[in-house]
Design a protein around this motif. Sequence first.
Motif, PDB file in Angstrom:
ATOM      1  N   LEU A   1      11.850  28.298 -45.496  1.00 36.19           N
ATOM      2  CA  LEU A   1      11.590  29.080 -44.566  1.00 36.19           C
ATOM      3  C   LEU A   1      10.335  29.730 -45.024  1.00 36.19           C
ATOM      4  CD1 LEU A   1      15.104  30.632 -43.343  1.00 36.19           C
ATOM      5  CD2 LEU A   1      13.633  28.830 -42.265  1.00 36.19           C
ATOM      6  N   CYS A   2      10.120  30.183 -46.160  1.00 40.46           N
ATOM      7  CA  CYS A   2       8.750  30.878 -46.409  1.00 40.46           C
ATOM      8  C   CYS A   2       7.600  29.828 -46.243  1.00 40.46           C
ATOM      9  CB  CYS A   2       8.869  31.175 -48.038  1.00 40.46           C
ATOM     10  SG  CYS A   2       9.871  32.727 -48.112  1.00 40.46           S
TER      11      CYS A   2
ATOM     12  N   SER B   1       6.648  29.200 -42.551  1.00 44.40           N
ATOM     13  CA  SER B   1       6.127  30.311 -42.065  1.00 44.40           C
ATOM     14  C   SER B   1       4.701  30.404 -42.581  1.00 44.40           C
ATOM     15  CB  SER B   1       6.704  31.557 -42.472  1.00 44.40           C
ATOM     16  OG  SER B   1       6.697  31.913 -43.730  1.00 44.40           O
TER      17      SER B   1
ATOM     18  N   TYR C   1       1.526  29.915 -39.950  1.00 45.17           N
ATOM     19  CA  TYR C   1       0.375  30.742 -39.602  1.00 45.17           C
ATOM     20  C   TYR C   1      -0.815  30.406 -39.890  1.00 45.17           C
ATOM     21  CZ  TYR C   1      -2.190  35.169 -41.096  1.00 45.17           C
ATOM     22  OH  TYR C   1      -3.268  35.949 -41.203  1.00 45.17           O
TER      23      TYR C   1
END
Length: 95
Positions: A12-13, A16, A20
């Motif tokens: 998930l990191c 993201s 971005y």
Amino acid sequence: MKNYIVSIAAFLCILSVFLYAVSGLSQRSVIEGAVTLENAIKRASVQCYAIEGRYPSSVEYLVKNYGLQIDEKKYAVFYEGFASNIMPDITVSVR
């Protein structure tokens, strides 16, 4: 079970960060498109002046007679001509 949660959190990191970065690139692309469009309008205006001896009265004239294409959903064009022998003030902004 703990390794499974750590793996999901790491995924998930990374996801993201990727989203971005893609968002930033997309926004930069739109801004560069506005600069490119502004330069194209200026070149078409100068070409009109060289051919016809006057600057065009509007951007619509350039679209109709010089093949200029403007994505009006994406960009707002401000074209202010003072006189037919003075380069108009041209500004393109992102909507």
